[in-house]
Design an enzyme around this catalytic site. Structure first.
Site, PDB file in Angstrom:
ATOM      1  N   TYR A   1       0.826  -1.211   0.000  1.00 22.32           N
ATOM      2  CA  TYR A   1       0.000   0.000   0.000  1.00 22.32           C
ATOM      3  C   TYR A   1       0.861   1.263   0.000  1.00 22.32           C
ATOM      4  O   TYR A   1       0.627   2.174  -0.808  1.00 22.32           O
ATOM      5  CB  TYR A   1      -0.961  -0.006   1.197  1.00 22.32           C
TER       6      TYR A   1
ATOM      7  N   GLU B   1       1.426   6.452  -7.028  1.00 25.88           N
ATOM      8  CA  GLU B   1       0.267   7.195  -7.538  1.00 25.88           C
ATOM      9  C   GLU B   1       0.479   8.697  -7.384  1.00 25.88           C
ATOM     10  O   GLU B   1       0.285   9.468  -8.338  1.00 25.88           O
ATOM     11  CB  GLU B   1      -1.002   6.755  -6.792  1.00 25.88           C
TER      12      GLU B   1
END
Length: 279
Positions: free
Chosen positions: A205, A212
């Protein structure tokens, strides 16, 4: 006889009172009370299953089977898509470097990530128990990166962060979709897969989110220069939209959103693993 109640009472040709009623097991119980002819009363009981209840149970079983079949096919299909993404990323990374990773993995990436839209629909119609409030932000952010950044601005595709993004995404989704595929197809998932499902995010994560955010930031000058997806005044709607500032807003959402989602997943991990120990 306190556990039942009378719903029908009639007199037949043999002077017998027939009382039809439903007991608490949803069975039709017929009690035959013979009128006394010699100072005695006799009765008999006959039991048969409620036909409407049988039909209802059959339909419920059919739809449950149909649901499991559909979700099994869906999960294993998307699992295959993400497996293709990871395969192309690793092969390309080895043979020609990170600059060509996106071009090699583009088709399975667009397929697998876009198919995740159905997960929102699954939650809305009640096919799965996952809350839409948790599913929507995750899928929305990934769709934005896939279509709104990588597909829309080719200048970002040869950056090394694309490789870290696709590896983080694909490993996460291969584990997740295989986990749900096992659950729907066989009614259980192996304990090792359960552990991977709720543990690998601890590393993947942060790497995925960092990639991102980095790619959105890298895309900002290209977004501003191209003015793609911008709506300028004047127009018949009397409305303006700047995709550059929208991207900045998205970056701002990552600041509070990422820690919140990570905390949520930690809580889910604790709940799932403690439950598996009890079982």
């Amino acid at each position: 006889m306190n556990d039942a109640y009378c719903v029908n009472c009639r007199l037949n040709e043999q002077s017998t009172i027939i009382i039809n009623k439903w007991d608490h097991h949803n069975y039709d119980v017929s009690i035959l009370l013979h009128l006394p002819t010699n100072n005695s009363i006799s009765y008999s009981r006959s039991t048969e299953q409620n036909p409407l209840k049988k039909i209802s149970h059959s339909m419920a079983g059919f739809f449950s089977l149909l649901r499991r079949l559909y979700l099994s096919i869906y999960n294993w299909t998307v699992f295959f898509g993400w497996s293709q993404v990871l395969y192309h990323v690793l092969i390309t990374l080895k043979e020609s470097g990170h600059e060509n990773v996106y071009n090699a993995a583009e088709k399975p990436l667009l397929f697998a990530q876009t198919a995740a839209v159905l997960e929102i629909l699954h939650g809305l119609v009640g096919l799965v128990r996952s809350p839409v409030s948790a599913t929507l932000p995750q899928i929305g952010s990934r769709l934005y990166l896939t279509w709104g950044i990588l597909w829309s601005f080719p200048e970002t595709r040869n950056h090394v962060l694309v490789t870290s993004l696709l590896i983080s995404w694909s490993i996460t989704e291969i584990i997740r979709y295989s986990f749900f595929g096992f659950k729907e197809a066989f009614g259980f998932a192996p304990s090792w897969l359960l552990w991977l499902r709720y543990s690998t995010f601890l590393l993947l994560y942060p790497t995925g989110i960092s990639s991102e955010v980095g790619l959105i930031y890298i895309a900002l000058p290209f977004i501003k220069a191209s003015e793609k997806y911008c709506i300028r005044m004047p127009n018949k709607w009397n409305f303006s939209f700047d995709y550059f500032y929208a991207a900045i807003v998205v970056l701002g959402i990552y600041v509070p959103g990422s820690p919140h989602m990570y905390t949520y997943m930690l809580a889910q991990r604790k709940k799932a693993l403690s439950k598996s120990k009890r079982e």
